[in-house]
Scaffold this motif. Structure first.
Motif, mmCIF file in Angstrom:
data_model
loop_
_atom_site.group_PDB
_atom_site.id
_atom_site.type_symbol
_atom_site.label_atom_id
_atom_site.label_comp_id
_atom_site.label_asym_id
_atom_site.label_seq_id
_atom_site.Cartn_x
_atom_site.Cartn_y
_atom_site.Cartn_z
ATOM 1 N N ASP A 19 0.846 -1.147 0.004
ATOM 2 C CA ASP A 19 -0.032 0.258 0.095
ATOM 3 C C ASP A 19 0.959 1.259 -0.045
ATOM 4 N N VAL A 67 0.886 5.765 -0.005
ATOM 5 C CA VAL A 67 0.044 7.041 0.234
ATOM 6 C C VAL A 67 0.607 8.042 -0.567
ATOM 7 N N ARG A 104 -13.333 3.017 2.356
ATOM 8 C CA ARG A 104 -12.616 1.799 2.622
ATOM 9 C C ARG A 104 -12.901 1.185 0.895
ATOM 10 N N THR A 114 -3.019 5.290 -2.964
ATOM 11 C CA THR A 114 -4.051 6.108 -2.609
ATOM 12 C C THR A 114 -3.475 7.596 -2.604
ATOM 13 N N LEU A 159 -4.442 6.124 7.263
ATOM 14 C CA LEU A 159 -3.837 5.740 5.940
ATOM 15 C C LEU A 159 -2.285 5.658 5.925
#
Length: 226
Positions: free
Chosen positions: A50, A52, A129, A142, A154
């Motif tokens: 993930d 950000v 979400r 994201t 996040l």
């Protein structure tokens, strides 16, 4: 019929120590670091990943373009599809690596080692979400335009965080959340367009994203605001 014959290529035992292969990181070249060396982001991974990005749409789109160029399929979840339409058409109308979906409407992508996927979530200040999560061979990026109320959650969950120019108050808050050194907190409000501070658990690196001529023609020059 005999083919051409060549002498054997051999090395003596004394020469073996001098034999080296230029093996390095693979992935998406996201720019150059402070030493003007290529900065590479490995998005295609066998484990969930993930990312950000607190920054501008331009940088997220460059990353999506470059990820698609490495063979990944890119699925964009966005509340502003018009911002991605030109890019999708330039890449073949969604048939060659990039598809655009409304928020909450991204279908399962079927990621695999042969067809890795990058999901870009461009869902505003408070992204809901996601239905499609990171997983093996499927990374999620994201995009947050600013340090929103959901940003701390996040950021804590992300393996990698990119930060572009933000206000002094936002920089101070992010510093408290992530433990950034004071020098980086002071630098964030002064970053020029195209520069991102990328932070992981073990490393921090300032990277300047330099667009190619084709990227400038499609997306324009680097910019923090959209």
């Amino acid at each position: 019929m005999f083919g051409p014959r060549h002498g054997r290529h051999t090395l003596s035992a004394d020469d073996l120590d001098g034999l080296a292969l230029p093996i390095g990181d693979d992935g998406v070249v996201i720019g150059v670091d402070a030493q003007k060396q290529p900065a590479v982001l490995g998005l295609n991974r066998p484990t969930p990943y993930d990312v950000v990005l607190i920054g501008g749409l331009w940088t997220a789109q460059v990353l999506a373009l470059r990820a698609a160029a490495t063979g990944a399929r890119v699925a964009v979840e966005t509340g502003r599809p018009q911002a991605w339409t030109q890019m999708m058409h330039a890449m073949g109308g969604g048939q060659n690596g990039l598809s655009v979906y409304d928020v909450g409407r991204v279908p399962p992508q079927g990621a695999s080692a042969g067809t890795p996927v990058l999901v870009v979530r461009d869902c505003g200040m408070r992204p809901p979400r996601g239905r499609v999560m990171s997983g093996p061979w499927q990374s999620v990026l994201t995009l947050l335009p600013y340090l929103s109320p959901v940003a701390p959650r996040l950021v804590r969950q992300a393996r990698l965080v990119g930060v572009q120019r933000i206000s002094p108050d936002e920089a101070a808050e992010l510093g408290r959340t992530t433990g950034l050194p004071r020098a980086d907190v002071d630098a964030l409000p002064t970053l020029v367009d195209g520069v991102t501070l990328w932070c992981s658990d073990r490393d921090r690196q300032y990277v300047t994203t330099q667009p190619t001529d084709a990227e400038v023609g499609l997306l324009g020059t680097p910019r923090r605001m959209d």
